[in-house]
Write a protein that holds these residues in place. Structure first.
Motif, PDB file in Angstrom:
ATOM      1  N   LEU A 128     -21.935 -17.530  13.763  1.00 46.90           N
ATOM      2  CA  LEU A 128     -21.912 -16.647  12.421  1.00 46.90           C
ATOM      3  C   LEU A 128     -20.484 -16.490  12.283  1.00 46.90           C
ATOM      4  CD1 LEU A 128     -22.991 -14.646  10.710  1.00 46.90           C
ATOM      5  CD2 LEU A 128     -22.404 -12.650  12.345  1.00 46.90           C
ATOM      6  N   LEU A 129     -20.361 -17.016  11.029  1.00 55.73           N
ATOM      7  CA  LEU A 129     -19.089 -16.802  10.145  1.00 55.73           C
ATOM      8  C   LEU A 129     -19.129 -15.723   9.027  1.00 55.73           C
ATOM      9  CD1 LEU A 129     -17.926 -20.527   9.877  1.00 55.73           C
ATOM     10  CD2 LEU A 129     -17.310 -18.955  11.500  1.00 55.73           C
ATOM     11  N   THR A 130     -18.043 -15.160   8.691  1.00 55.58           N
ATOM     12  CA  THR A 130     -17.879 -14.273   7.551  1.00 55.58           C
ATOM     13  C   THR A 130     -16.665 -14.441   6.850  1.00 55.58           C
ATOM     14  OG1 THR A 130     -16.742 -12.467   8.948  1.00 55.58           O
ATOM     15  CG2 THR A 130     -19.474 -12.317   8.781  1.00 55.58           C
ATOM     16  N   LEU A 131     -16.660 -14.120   5.424  1.00 54.39           N
ATOM     17  CA  LEU A 131     -15.555 -14.033   4.723  1.00 54.39           C
ATOM     18  C   LEU A 131     -15.827 -13.336   3.583  1.00 54.39           C
ATOM     19  CD1 LEU A 131     -16.314 -16.074   2.114  1.00 54.39           C
ATOM     20  CD2 LEU A 131     -15.861 -17.762   3.539  1.00 54.39           C
ATOM     21  N   SER A 132     -14.566 -12.904   2.788  1.00 57.34           N
ATOM     22  CA  SER A 132     -14.653 -12.146   1.591  1.00 57.34           C
ATOM     23  C   SER A 132     -13.586 -13.018   0.446  1.00 57.34           C
ATOM     24  CB  SER A 132     -14.181 -10.752   1.970  1.00 57.34           C
ATOM     25  OG  SER A 132     -12.966 -10.615   2.248  1.00 57.34           O
ATOM     26  N   THR A 133     -13.973 -12.548  -0.653  1.00 59.18           N
ATOM     27  CA  THR A 133     -13.264 -12.771  -1.973  1.00 59.18           C
ATOM     28  C   THR A 133     -13.222 -11.982  -3.076  1.00 59.18           C
ATOM     29  OG1 THR A 133     -12.748 -14.800  -3.337  1.00 59.18           O
ATOM     30  CG2 THR A 133     -15.204 -14.364  -2.922  1.00 59.18           C
ATOM     31  N   THR A 134     -12.383 -12.034  -3.919  1.00 55.85           N
ATOM     32  CA  THR A 134     -12.530 -11.154  -5.145  1.00 55.85           C
ATOM     33  C   THR A 134     -13.629 -11.503  -5.788  1.00 55.85           C
ATOM     34  OG1 THR A 134      -9.992 -10.739  -4.891  1.00 55.85           O
ATOM     35  CG2 THR A 134     -11.358 -10.139  -7.131  1.00 55.85           C
ATOM     36  N   THR A 135     -14.616 -10.487  -6.244  1.00 57.50           N
ATOM     37  CA  THR A 135     -15.633 -10.925  -7.068  1.00 57.50           C
ATOM     38  C   THR A 135     -15.303 -11.207  -8.327  1.00 57.50           C
ATOM     39  OG1 THR A 135     -16.582  -8.735  -5.997  1.00 57.50           O
ATOM     40  CG2 THR A 135     -17.624  -9.642  -8.066  1.00 57.50           C
ATOM     41  N   ARG A 150     -24.317 -14.261   0.287  1.00 56.65           N
ATOM     42  CA  ARG A 150     -23.715 -12.969  -0.278  1.00 56.65           C
ATOM     43  C   ARG A 150     -24.243 -11.857   0.403  1.00 56.65           C
ATOM     44  NH1 ARG A 150     -23.222 -11.141  -6.555  1.00 56.65           N
ATOM     45  NH2 ARG A 150     -24.824  -9.644  -5.936  1.00 56.65           N
ATOM     46  N   MET A 151     -23.542 -11.048   1.102  1.00 57.21           N
ATOM     47  CA  MET A 151     -24.154  -9.796   1.842  1.00 57.21           C
ATOM     48  C   MET A 151     -23.902  -8.629   0.997  1.00 57.21           C
ATOM     49  SD  MET A 151     -22.042  -9.512   5.375  1.00 57.21           S
ATOM     50  CE  MET A 151     -20.629 -10.402   5.418  1.00 57.21           C
ATOM     51  N   GLY A 152     -22.724  -8.500   0.044  1.00 54.16           N
ATOM     52  CA  GLY A 152     -22.531  -7.166  -0.533  1.00 54.16           C
ATOM     53  C   GLY A 152     -21.190  -7.220  -1.299  1.00 54.16           C
ATOM     54  N   ILE A 153     -21.168  -6.326  -2.062  1.00 55.35           N
ATOM     55  CA  ILE A 153     -19.980  -5.941  -2.941  1.00 55.35           C
ATOM     56  C   ILE A 153     -19.401  -4.700  -2.649  1.00 55.35           C
ATOM     57  CG2 ILE A 153     -18.977  -5.886  -5.265  1.00 55.35           C
ATOM     58  CD1 ILE A 153     -21.159  -7.847  -6.218  1.00 55.35           C
ATOM     59  N   ILE A 154     -18.112  -4.541  -2.426  1.00 59.75           N
ATOM     60  CA  ILE A 154     -17.525  -3.343  -2.286  1.00 59.75           C
ATOM     61  C   ILE A 154     -16.683  -3.193  -3.716  1.00 59.75           C
ATOM     62  CG2 ILE A 154     -15.922  -1.923  -0.694  1.00 59.75           C
ATOM     63  CD1 ILE A 154     -16.767  -3.613   1.284  1.00 59.75           C
ATOM     64  N   PRO A 155     -16.895  -1.962  -4.247  1.00 59.21           N
ATOM     65  CA  PRO A 155     -16.385  -1.913  -5.428  1.00 59.21           C
ATOM     66  C   PRO A 155     -14.785  -1.357  -5.205  1.00 59.21           C
ATOM     67  CG  PRO A 155     -18.216  -0.837  -5.724  1.00 59.21           C
ATOM     68  CD  PRO A 155     -18.111  -1.489  -4.393  1.00 59.21           C
ATOM     69  N   ASP A 162      -2.449  -6.392 -11.844  1.00 62.20           N
ATOM     70  CA  ASP A 162      -2.355  -5.817 -12.914  1.00 62.20           C
ATOM     71  C   ASP A 162      -2.437  -4.093 -12.722  1.00 62.20           C
ATOM     72  OD1 ASP A 162      -4.826  -5.337 -12.535  1.00 62.20           O
ATOM     73  OD2 ASP A 162      -5.415  -6.291 -14.336  1.00 62.20           O
ATOM     74  N   GLY A 163      -2.236  -3.699 -11.216  1.00 62.60           N
ATOM     75  CA  GLY A 163      -2.485  -2.371 -10.872  1.00 62.60           C
ATOM     76  C   GLY A 163      -3.937  -2.012 -11.027  1.00 62.60           C
ATOM     77  N   THR A 164      -4.663  -2.558 -11.224  1.00 65.08           N
ATOM     78  CA  THR A 164      -6.274  -2.294 -10.979  1.00 65.08           C
ATOM     79  C   THR A 164      -6.910  -2.549  -9.863  1.00 65.08           C
ATOM     80  OG1 THR A 164      -7.226  -4.089 -12.162  1.00 65.08           O
ATOM     81  CG2 THR A 164      -6.536  -2.533 -13.644  1.00 65.08           C
ATOM     82  N   TYR A 165      -7.993  -1.854  -9.515  1.00 62.46           N
ATOM     83  CA  TYR A 165      -8.861  -2.120  -8.194  1.00 62.46           C
ATOM     84  C   TYR A 165      -9.962  -2.883  -8.737  1.00 62.46           C
ATOM     85  CZ  TYR A 165      -5.846   1.221  -5.844  1.00 62.46           C
ATOM     86  OH  TYR A 165      -4.744   1.736  -5.545  1.00 62.46           O
ATOM     87  N   ARG A 166     -10.126  -3.984  -7.967  1.00 57.05           N
ATOM     88  CA  ARG A 166     -11.101  -4.870  -8.156  1.00 57.05           C
ATOM     89  C   ARG A 166     -12.083  -4.954  -6.955  1.00 57.05           C
ATOM     90  NH1 ARG A 166      -7.895  -9.054 -11.151  1.00 57.05           N
ATOM     91  NH2 ARG A 166      -7.460  -7.929 -12.946  1.00 57.05           N
ATOM     92  N   SER A 167     -13.277  -5.419  -7.353  1.00 61.36           N
ATOM     93  CA  SER A 167     -14.467  -5.426  -6.270  1.00 61.36           C
ATOM     94  C   SER A 167     -14.211  -6.725  -5.248  1.00 61.36           C
ATOM     95  CB  SER A 167     -15.884  -5.581  -6.776  1.00 61.36           C
ATOM     96  OG  SER A 167     -16.044  -4.463  -7.662  1.00 61.36           O
ATOM     97  N   ALA A 168     -14.827  -6.750  -4.131  1.00 64.23           N
ATOM     98  CA  ALA A 168     -14.633  -7.786  -3.247  1.00 64.23           C
ATOM     99  C   ALA A 168     -16.181  -8.141  -2.941  1.00 64.23           C
ATOM    100  CB  ALA A 168     -13.955  -7.527  -1.879  1.00 64.23           C
ATOM    101  N   THR A 169     -16.492  -9.412  -2.791  1.00 65.91           N
ATOM    102  CA  THR A 169     -17.758  -9.830  -2.379  1.00 65.91           C
ATOM    103  C   THR A 169     -17.760 -10.328  -0.802  1.00 65.91           C
ATOM    104  OG1 THR A 169     -18.138 -10.399  -4.706  1.00 65.91           O
ATOM    105  CG2 THR A 169     -19.603 -11.592  -2.961  1.00 65.91           C
ATOM    106  N   PHE A 170     -18.466  -9.934  -0.218  1.00 64.17           N
ATOM    107  CA  PHE A 170     -18.558 -10.519   1.314  1.00 64.17           C
ATOM    108  C   PHE A 170     -19.893 -11.339   1.555  1.00 64.17           C
ATOM    109  CE2 PHE A 170     -16.086  -6.860   1.068  1.00 64.17           C
ATOM    110  CZ  PHE A 170     -15.019  -6.823   2.170  1.00 64.17           C
ATOM    111  N   PHE A 171     -19.598 -12.394   2.312  1.00 59.28           N
ATOM    112  CA  PHE A 171     -20.430 -13.599   2.594  1.00 59.28           C
ATOM    113  C   PHE A 171     -20.509 -13.590   4.058  1.00 59.28           C
ATOM    114  CE2 PHE A 171     -18.861 -14.627  -1.434  1.00 59.28           C
ATOM    115  CZ  PHE A 171     -19.885 -15.075  -2.106  1.00 59.28           C
TER     116      PHE A 171
END
Length: 175
Positions: A128-135, A150-155, A162-171
């Motif tokens: 089993l491998l996991t990783l994440s990236t910016t949505t 894709r297992m989910g997104i964390i907002p 730019d100082g904003t918060y972005r979601s991450a997608t986990f795989f």
């Protein structure tokens, strides 16, 4: 496309010898929007400190580093595998820092790195491998096309430049 690209595992001694080139790639990726734990502008000093830490982790068998090199031996990309340390998760690992220098993109280097790290993990008994990236990143469709689920997104998981918060997608990927 990638016939001239060789992917291989390198040890801590080679990381030390190639620190400058590894720093160049990390700085390039961060400067052009890669969300890989750093915000631009990434200083050379900070990038070198990071890679020295990777070398230490390689020595301690806490991390594996693979590089993609062109026909001249120049590193154009990297990927790391961090094996789980917990007794009940020794079958798994996390894939981190999939970096491809901007000038080498769109040539299949990322695919080669992902394939190679999966093969290495399989050979080490990982299933089993996991990783994440910016949505919404360019990496997201690459991972999906390489069999990652894709297992989910964390907002609001990642702070952007730019100082904003972005979601991450986990795989995840079963080997």
């Amino acid at each position: 496309m990638t016939d001239d690209i060789q992917v291989r595992r390198i040890g801590a001694d080679e990381v030390d010898r190639r620190l400058e080139r590894l720093a160049d790639i990390l700085i390039d990726c961060v400067a052009h929007g890669a969300s890989v734990s750093f915000l631009p502008p990434l200083s050379r000093r900070r990038a070198l400190v990071y890679w020295r830490g990777v070398a230490d982790a390689v020595i301690c068998n806490e991390r594996v580093l693979l590089t993609a090199e062109d026909s001249t031996g120049q590193i154009v990309g990297t990927v790391q595998m961090v094996p789980a340390a917990s007794e009940n998760q020794l079958h798994s690992a996390q894939v981190v820092k999939v970096l491809v220098e901007r000038s080498a993109r769109r040539r299949g280097v990322g695919r080669r790195l992902l394939s190679s790290v999966s093969e290495l993990a399989r050979n080490q008994g990982k299933i089993l491998l996991t990783l994440s990236t910016t949505t919404g990143s360019a990496a997201e469709p690459l991972y999906a096309s390489e069999g990652w689920q894709r297992m989910g997104i964390i907002p609001g998981c990642v702070l952007a430049s730019d100082g904003t918060y972005r979601s991450a997608t986990f795989f995840y990927k079963h080997l």
